[in-house]
Design a protein around this motif. Structure first.
Motif, short mmCIF file in Angstrom:
data_model
loop_
_atom_site.label_atom_id
_atom_site.label_comp_id
_atom_site.label_asym_id
_atom_site.label_seq_id
_atom_site.Cartn_x
_atom_site.Cartn_y
_atom_site.Cartn_z
N GLY A 102 -7.37 9.29 7.33
CA GLY A 102 -6.66 8.13 6.82
C GLY A 102 -5.17 8.39 6.81
O GLY A 102 -4.75 9.52 7.05
N PRO A 103 -4.36 7.36 6.58
CA PRO A 103 -4.76 6.01 6.27
C PRO A 103 -5.41 5.31 7.46
O PRO A 103 -5.04 5.53 8.59
CB PRO A 103 -3.45 5.31 5.90
N ILE A 135 -0.65 4.98 -0.08
CA ILE A 135 -0.59 5.83 1.11
C ILE A 135 0.18 7.12 0.82
O ILE A 135 -0.27 8.21 1.17
CB ILE A 135 0.05 5.06 2.29
N ARG A 136 1.31 6.99 0.15
CA ARG A 136 2.13 8.17 -0.11
C ARG A 136 1.33 9.19 -0.93
O ARG A 136 1.26 10.37 -0.59
CB ARG A 136 3.40 7.78 -0.86
N ALA A 151 0.84 -1.21 0.00
CA ALA A 151 0.00 0.00 0.00
C ALA A 151 0.86 1.25 0.00
O ALA A 151 0.37 2.35 0.16
CB ALA A 151 -0.91 -0.02 1.22
N LYS A 152 2.17 1.07 -0.17
CA LYS A 152 3.10 2.19 -0.03
C LYS A 152 2.72 3.35 -0.94
O LYS A 152 2.59 4.49 -0.50
CB LYS A 152 4.52 1.72 -0.35
N LEU A 212 -1.44 10.77 1.22
CA LEU A 212 -0.95 11.60 2.32
C LEU A 212 -0.53 12.97 1.79
O LEU A 212 -0.72 13.98 2.45
CB LEU A 212 0.25 10.94 2.99
#
Lengths: 461, 461
Positions: free
Chosen positions: A382-383, A370-371, A366-367, A374
């Motif tokens: 979230g996340p 998420i990045r 999920a890197k 964000l």
């Protein structure tokens, strides 16, 4: 049931007088066509085809199709030039030139619609150069088999298809052509046997009277899982029911089931839709509680067979974008006359600012997800991880007002039909709710909207 | 990474002084227990179990578990009577009787929480009579293998689980127990190796240190596809990770991935949630644009391990009915203290009056479906046939206002947890939007709602 069918026939079968009158018109127009051919020094045959030729025309609705057959050795350009010269000469100033796959002339003569269509006289129907060349073959196939008794059965079927709303192969309708009705009667031999059989049809039905395909599953594959396959007796590579949509197939089957259950004249002569008044519109919109949007624009100057697929494509593009953005589309429809209309009915026209973005399940990285979120200014929360173990974010919804979003869709026009997109780019209007009283002044639109808002299968009206 | 782990250990490992103090308390309480046993003329053994016994307790959080082991020959009734007599005598008036699977006594002594738990001394851990009988076996298994070095690694893992929000096997938490943390360190031998391995876990992970199941797929089947299976070394029929939900499994895996990527103290000591002020609540609700409902009632007097599953069951029952009626539920959650709260966040709280009822596809009879809907006073339009060939009706929606529907759900209480249903039947309140300022006065609820509305995985705060 037979009383009902007798009564229907009584109403729809042309009288002796009408047949005599139409016969006279036909003789006269054939004579004129032959004269025109010889006056122009051409070699061509004249042929009457279609429902009038086969005695399968519905009273008050004769439609005379005169085909002008030329030798195959002519070039396409010669055919069109010579054919149209004949047609123009026959029609005179009353004629109007039209263009489907090829040019032809249409005219009114003694109050009757007449088409004058140039085509090639092709010996083998599997080797035709264009769709119109097939009509003479259909004519020969049907006239050799259709007794007067069977012609009456065709009339019943045509009226049944008309009454239940599935008659006509044009792209606006996507239903049953006259020729298809004839083939079905030739196959089942009577209307009453036909409804019995049709009531048991399931999508993927294959009718192959001349047994071109001993293995029906082969026919299904060749014809790409169309809901109804009726192998054309004059060309086994063609599905005479290709135009029939799954929707109309299904309506036809339901009509047959219901007719067997409770035979009634209503299947042939349904009640007309009650036209909405402005006050009636208010009442029904209030009762539904939905948000009804109507996009209106001037119809592009193309044939209905070009316009309707484009309208449906545009409708689909609009609905898809609305749904992807989170709006629930209850129903939608299109209509066209001199103006075109795309109706879109939403459950709710305002959504919250927040929506959920679902990321990868536990077994996928999920890197990046998420990045990306964000760093986005649109992330509200979230996340987090939901009970299914997926990473999720709550983000700001780009569009939460349906009208503003519709305007954006209309300005982008992604996946719209070509001519529709051009027309919309000129100008368009969006009416909503009570605002629909404005287009309601158009009588055609009024009928369309009235039918839409009170929709029932015609025999249940 | 090792600097960070050193720093964490520095903060969480009990000092010599603390260890000495807790050791003194333990000696004293064991002495008292042995005295009580002999004074009562009973035959029983005293055993210290749990984190204090194994040197795996987090600083400031010693929790002394004293087990009183009786012969297997006693009846359940004798065990409870005699065991509780000992426990009461040890605790004196400071003791409080509790009941999980069986009765026990809890007390505070020199400021430390102490549990006094009667159980059977069972030779074979696969033949225990109740879950508490297993603890002495766990104790013997772990203490024989856990070196002081490994105990430090356990401390790191416990703090990591605590900081990432997945520590604790109780039903409120559904996470990783202390014993499970010990087993994982015994299996992987260090915290840093553990996070490496966990970062590659996928749901269905099986850890079987003593190789009871040579075929891992067999273990998966036996343990019914739980997201994590850690075969209990003292009882191969038990999954020591049975409490771990898919959600917490996934959080643990993500935490390990992210920690490897960017090691930080935040995984062990996350920032606290910022508490919402009434004005902050207004601001965030406006920004989300959703409809947030909160059902509040007095908590029934049952243990959290009984209450939380019931709250979740009730939450699920409410969400399911809302979704079935057509309301989109964005998120929901539960919380309990002296009051219980069920949060339900809807995208939209008013739906249109009309909804679509989809009937049979073309190959299934629609007779009953049509008859039933035609005779219903709720039908607004139909029967019609959609593009997939299915018969549909448009009917009046029973509930189009979420609040009214919620009140109906609360009055029916179908599939609610038993004690929750009883509590709700006494009295309940529904707060919505700005109305949530009222329960916000409760500091526990305030923390819960603040976390809910700004939810992030703790190490991203």
């Amino acid at each position: 049931m037979s009383d009902i069918l007798d009564e229907v026939l009584e109403r729809i079968k042309p009288t002796k007088d009408e047949i005599g009158f139409v016969g006279g018109v036909v003789s006269e127009i054939i004579q004129r066509t032959n004269d025109a051919i010889s006056q122009l020094g051409l070699t061509a045959k004249t042929m009457l085809v279609g429902s009038v030729a086969r005695g399968t025309w519905l009273r008050h609705d004769p439609d005379i199709d005169i085909f002008i057959l030329f030798k195959e050795t002519l070039t396409r350009e010669e055919l069109e030039r010579k054919g149209m010269a004949v047609a123009r000469k026959v029609a005179g100033p009353a004629g109007e030139e039209k263009f489907a796959e090829h040019p032809y002339v249409t005219m009114k003569f003694h109050g009757i619609d007449i088409d004058l269509v140039p085509c090639y006289d092709v010996a083998d129907p599997r080797k035709i150069k264009s769709a119109v060349d097939r009509s003479p073959h259909h004519q020969r196939y049907v006239e050799g088999r259709l007794t007067p008794q069977l012609a009456d059965e065709v009339l019943l079927l045509k009226q049944f298809a008309l009454g239940t709303g599935v008659y006509g192969a044009e792209l606006k309708r996507q239903g049953f052509s006259g020729y298809l009705c004839e083939l079905l009667i030739l196959h089942y031999s009577s209307f009453s046997r036909l409804v019995e059989e049709v009531s048991r049809w399931v999508p993927g039905e294959v009718i192959d009277t001349l047994s071109y395909y001993p293995d029906k599953s082969e026919a299904k594959i060749i014809f790409d899982n169309q809901p109804l396959v009726v192998v054309d007796p004059v060309d086994p590579g063609r599905n005479a029911a290709a135009a029939v949509s799954l929707q109309n197939f299904s309506i036809f089957v339901r009509a047959s089931q219901d007719f067997l259950d409770r035979p009634s004249l209503r299947f042939f002569f349904p009640k007309r839709v009650k036209l909405l008044t402005p006050a009636g519109l208010d009442r029904i919109l209030k009762r539904r509680g939905t948000r009804l949007f109507c996009i209106v624009f001037r119809s592009p100057k193309v044939a209905p067979d070009v316009l309707y697929p484009q309208l449906r494509k545009t409708e689909k593009a609009i609905v898809t974008r609305l749904v992807q953005e989170g709006f629930e589309v209850l129903r939608s429809d299109v209509w066209a006359d001199s103006i075109s209309a795309i109706l879109v009915e939403l459950s709710v026209s305002r959504l919250p600012s927040v929506k959920t973005r679902i990321g990868p399940p536990p077994n996928i990285s999920a890197k990046d997800f998420i990045r990306e979120h964000l760093s986005s200014r649109n992330s509200l929360a979230g996340p987090m991880v939901d009970i299914a173990g997926r990473v999720i974010f709550e983000v700001k919804r780009e569009w939460n007002d349906a009208l503003a979003f519709l305007r954006d869709i209309m300005s982008q026009r992604v996946s719209f039909g070509k001519h529709v997109s051009e027309a919309v780019s000129q100008r368009y209007w969006i009416y909503e709710g009570e605002g629909l009283k404005e287009p309601l002044k158009d009588s055609g639109f009024r009928e369309f909207l009235s039918e839409y808002l009170t929709r029932r299968l015609p025999w249940y009206r």
